[in-house]
Design an enzyme around this catalytic site. Structure first.
Site, PDB file in Angstrom:
ATOM      1  N   ARG A  97      21.501  41.868 -28.956  1.00  0.00           N
ATOM      2  CA  ARG A  97      21.892  41.089 -27.850  1.00  0.00           C
ATOM      3  C   ARG A  97      21.377  41.731 -26.644  1.00  0.00           C
ATOM      4  NH1 ARG A  97      27.710  40.197 -25.549  1.00  0.00           N
ATOM      5  NH2 ARG A  97      27.566  38.257 -24.758  1.00  0.00           N
ATOM      6  N   HIS A 101      19.736  39.748 -23.441  1.00  0.00           N
ATOM      7  CA  HIS A 101      20.417  39.916 -21.781  1.00  0.00           C
ATOM      8  C   HIS A 101      19.304  40.401 -21.169  1.00  0.00           C
ATOM      9  CE1 HIS A 101      24.784  38.778 -22.792  1.00  0.00           C
ATOM     10  NE2 HIS A 101      23.985  37.950 -23.705  1.00  0.00           N
ATOM     11  N   ASN A 131      28.380  40.368 -19.756  1.00  0.00           N
ATOM     12  CA  ASN A 131      28.088  41.650 -20.175  1.00  0.00           C
ATOM     13  C   ASN A 131      29.447  42.744 -20.379  1.00  0.00           C
ATOM     14  OD1 ASN A 131      25.542  40.975 -20.341  1.00  0.00           O
ATOM     15  ND2 ASN A 131      24.714  41.759 -18.578  1.00  0.00           N
ATOM     16  N   HIS A 231      23.721  34.783 -34.160  1.00  0.00           N
ATOM     17  CA  HIS A 231      25.255  34.781 -34.271  1.00  0.00           C
ATOM     18  C   HIS A 231      25.694  34.756 -35.565  1.00  0.00           C
ATOM     19  CE1 HIS A 231      26.068  33.181 -30.016  1.00  0.00           C
ATOM     20  NE2 HIS A 231      25.483  34.203 -29.781  1.00  0.00           N
TER      21      HIS A 231
HETATM   22  C1  HEM Z   1      22.444  29.958 -27.077  1.00  0.00           C
HETATM   23  C2  HEM Z   1      23.124  30.392 -26.041  1.00  0.00           C
HETATM   24  C3  HEM Z   1      24.008  31.844 -26.473  1.00  0.00           C
HETATM   25  C4  HEM Z   1      25.319  31.882 -26.119  1.00  0.00           C
HETATM   26  C5  HEM Z   1      26.180  30.723 -25.455  1.00  0.00           C
HETATM   27  C6  HEM Z   1      25.844  33.039 -26.602  1.00  0.00           C
HETATM   28  C7  HEM Z   1      26.980  33.503 -26.337  1.00  0.00           C
HETATM   29  C8  HEM Z   1      27.738  34.750 -26.824  1.00  0.00           C
HETATM   30  C9  HEM Z   1      29.180  35.192 -26.768  1.00  0.00           C
HETATM   31  C10 HEM Z   1      30.063  34.509 -25.869  1.00  0.00           C
HETATM   32  C11 HEM Z   1      29.201  36.401 -27.598  1.00  0.00           C
HETATM   33  C12 HEM Z   1      30.409  37.176 -27.662  1.00  0.00           C
HETATM   34  C13 HEM Z   1      30.483  38.236 -26.436  1.00  0.00           C
HETATM   35  C14 HEM Z   1      31.896  38.800 -26.612  1.00  0.00           C
HETATM   36  O1  HEM Z   1      32.835  38.184 -27.012  1.00  0.00           O
HETATM   37  O2  HEM Z   1      32.047  39.878 -25.919  1.00  0.00           O
HETATM   38  C15 HEM Z   1      28.111  36.791 -28.059  1.00  0.00           C
HETATM   39  C16 HEM Z   1      27.562  37.610 -29.136  1.00  0.00           C
HETATM   40  C17 HEM Z   1      26.551  38.117 -29.664  1.00  0.00           C
HETATM   41  N1  HEM Z   1      25.194  37.245 -29.217  1.00  0.00           N
HETATM   42 FE1  HEM Z   1      24.959  35.432 -28.282  1.00  0.00          FE
HETATM   43  N2  HEM Z   1      24.875  33.808 -27.413  1.00  0.00           N
HETATM   44  C18 HEM Z   1      23.639  33.020 -27.148  1.00  0.00           C
HETATM   45  C19 HEM Z   1      22.681  33.226 -27.703  1.00  0.00           C
HETATM   46  C20 HEM Z   1      22.065  34.514 -28.484  1.00  0.00           C
HETATM   47  C21 HEM Z   1      20.819  34.690 -28.569  1.00  0.00           C
HETATM   48  C22 HEM Z   1      19.619  34.159 -28.334  1.00  0.00           C
HETATM   49  C23 HEM Z   1      20.963  36.134 -29.307  1.00  0.00           C
HETATM   50  C24 HEM Z   1      19.880  36.881 -29.714  1.00  0.00           C
HETATM   51  C25 HEM Z   1      18.605  36.487 -30.158  1.00  0.00           C
HETATM   52  C26 HEM Z   1      22.251  36.243 -29.284  1.00  0.00           C
HETATM   53  C27 HEM Z   1      22.831  37.585 -29.937  1.00  0.00           C
HETATM   54  C28 HEM Z   1      24.330  37.807 -29.992  1.00  0.00           C
HETATM   55  C29 HEM Z   1      24.758  38.918 -30.956  1.00  0.00           C
HETATM   56  C30 HEM Z   1      24.018  39.443 -31.793  1.00  0.00           C
HETATM   57  C31 HEM Z   1      26.277  38.914 -30.608  1.00  0.00           C
HETATM   58  C32 HEM Z   1      27.216  40.123 -31.114  1.00  0.00           C
HETATM   59  C33 HEM Z   1      26.958  41.101 -30.446  1.00  0.00           C
HETATM   60  C34 HEM Z   1      28.027  42.387 -30.649  1.00  0.00           C
HETATM   61  O3  HEM Z   1      28.567  42.329 -31.948  1.00  0.00           O
HETATM   62  O4  HEM Z   1      27.948  43.256 -30.100  1.00  0.00           O
HETATM   63  N3  HEM Z   1      23.154  35.275 -28.746  1.00  0.00           N
HETATM   64  N4  HEM Z   1      26.840  35.703 -27.610  1.00  0.00           N
END
Ligand code: HEM
Ligand SMILES: *[C@@H]1O[C@H](CO)[C@@H](O)[C@H](O)[C@H]1NC(C)=O
Ligand SMILES: *[C@@H]1O[C@H](CO)[C@@H](O)[C@H](O)[C@H]1NC(C)=O
Ligand SMILES: *[C@@H]1O[C@H](CO)[C@@H](O)[C@H](O)[C@H]1NC(C)=O
Ligand SMILES: *[C@@H]1O[C@H](CO)[C@@H](O)[C@H](O)[C@H]1NC(C)=O
Ligand SMILES: *[C@@H]1O[C@H](CO)[C@@H](O)[C@H](O)[C@H]1NC(C)=O
Length: 354
Positions: A97, A101, A131, A231
């Site tokens: 992530r 970002h 973030n 995700h």
């Molecule tokens: C398509 C639009 C996307 C949206 C709206 C989105 C939104 C989010 C949100 C809201 C979270 C949770 C954050 C939290 O609760 O603190 C999250 C987690 C995450 N996202 Fe996305 N995301 C998107 C695309 C992506 C992309 C493109 C990737 C990587 C290629 C990605 C990888 C991740 C990962 C791995 C997590 C978990 C992080 C952790 O466990 O520390 N996301 N995302």
């Protein structure tokens, strides 16, 4: 949109709507899908037309960039990532992530790592809504950087460390089935602004907004669907999905409701089936109505549904598409190119001198 304009808009909306509608963080501005939209949103809070963003070109990047410049660099990073992921797979999710970002804001220039710049009293990307209290894995980048500086100083950029760490985390979390060809040669930026994190799509985004935010970075709708598959690992806070329990599979919603227990800051696994494995399970979850965010669920809409079912059904197809899309994401450039190779990843070189 300038900060003072945003502020004026918030004041205006607050004046028109009265205090109840625009209080605290529940301002009517939806921050590109990061705040739950209010009914006022379409009227008063249009998304500002941001600066034009060049599409990925990748000129200047090459495979094996450090083979001659710093032969141990990639191994040092891989070892640091392996150690971290063995201890806690969630850090691997964090690293993937972090790369997303970083690249979406000012291009892949490690601007996401900065907490100290020369812009006094200005919040960096780390303080931005998407973030803050969420990104993780910084210590893995810092550890790798320290070891790399000892091996060959002033040579390996933090932006490249972030990119290689995302590649390696993808490899380990997929049990070796995802091998991203990641070129190197990025430079580190000297600026980082919290307000620019509104370029990241948010969990309340609809499919058109998701497509637009990826298109603004030169990525296609199919690549948006492909990259959303990330995700399938990691965690998310209840505040981003507790408003849609009633729209989810009932048993899944009941389980989440119990886990959240009314606390928006509680974290739950994004993929309830194979939580720590980077696999195509996410797409089955979309079809089963067992995903967390509105931005996940909307991928079942007519414009993207075919890709979702294909990714869910065809063995190996998503993995190959993910490899290519991650590489392409690593070529996103900002208006300003990276300017230096940082000594320490969380601050620019020569703080205070410029
Ligand atoms: C398509 C639009 C996307 C949206 C709206 C989105 C939104 C989010 C949100 C809201 C979270 C949770 C954050 C939290 O609760 O603190 C999250 C987690 C995450 N996202 Fe996305 N995301 C998107 C695309 C992506 C992309 C493109 C990737 C990587 C290629 C990605 C990888 C991740 C990962 C791995 C997590 C978990 C992080 C952790 O466990 O520390 N996301 N995302
Ligand atoms: C973002 O914040 C910086 C520093 O506070 C400011 O200089 C810049 O104008 C802001 N940009 C936008 C688009 O509001
Ligand atoms: C900046 O972040 C790093 C971790 O990446 C941390 O060690 C350091 O203490 C932070 N510094 C400031 C000034 O917040
Ligand atoms: C790093 O590089 C500089 C300039 O190339 C050199 O003077 C210095 O001794 C090197 N080593 C360390 C540990 O800074
Ligand atoms: C990972 O791969 C190895 C060999 O390729 C296999 O033996 C093992 O079962 C796999 N583990 C998982 C969790 O898929
Ligand atoms: C996905 O879309 C199809 C076609 O509109 C619909 O039949 C199905 O119920 C939807 N699935 C979910 C989980 O919303």
């Amino acid at each position: 949109m300038a900060t003072n304009k945003l502020a004026a808009l918030v004041v205006l909306v607050a004046f028109l709507a009265g205090p109840a509608a625009c209080e605290g963080i529940n301002i009517c501005l939806n921050f590109n899908g990061w705040l739950k939209p209010s009914i006022l949103d379409p009227l008063f809070c249009p998304r500002g037309s941001g600066p034009p963003v060049p599409s990925p070109s990748g000129s200047g990047l090459s495979y094996g960039y450090y083979n001659t410049r710093c032969p141990t660099a990639e191994k040092i990073i891989k070892d640091a990532v392996k150690k971290a992921v063995d201890e806690n797979p969630g850090i691997g999710a964090g690293l993937i992530r972090l790369f997303f970002h970083d690249c979406f804001v000012r291009g892949c220039d490690a601007s996401v790592l900065l907490n100290t710049t020369n812009s006094q009293n200005s919040d960096t990307e780390r303080e931005g809504l998407p973030n803050k209290d969420s990104l993780r894995g910084f210590e893995v980048i810092d550890e790798a950087k320290t070891a790399i500086e000892a091996a060959c100083n002033n040579t390996v950029s933090c932006a490249d460390i972030v990119a290689f760490a995302a590649r390696d985390a993808s490899y380990f979390l997929s049990n070796g089935s995802i091998n991203i060809r990641m070129p190197g040669g990025r430079y580190d930026g000297r600026e980082s602004f919290a307000n620019e994190t509104d370029q990241l799509p948010g969990p309340f985004s609809n499919v058109a907004q998701l497509q637009a935010s990826f298109a603004a970075k030169g990525l296609t709708s199919d690549e948006m669907v492909t990259l959303s598959g990330a995700h399938t690992i990691g965690r998310a806070r209840c505040m981003f999905f507790s408003s849609r329990f009633s729209e989810m599979d009932p048993a899944y919603a009941a389980k989440l409701r119990a886990q959240c227990n009314g606390n928006g800051n509680t974290n739950v696994n994004q993929d309830d089936v194979t939580s720590n494995v980077l696999d195509k399970q996410y797409y089955q979850n979309v079809l089963d109505n067992k995903v967390l965010f509105a931005s996940d669920a909307v991928l079942n809409s007519t414009v993207t549904r075919a890709q979702v079912t294909e990714n869910a059904d065809k063995a190996g197809e998503w993995e190959r598409k993910f490899e290519k899309a991650m590489e392409k994401m690593g070529k996103i450039k900002g208006d300003q190119q990276g300017l230096e190779i940082r000594k320490v990843c969380w601050r620019v070189n020569n703080v205070g001198l410029y």
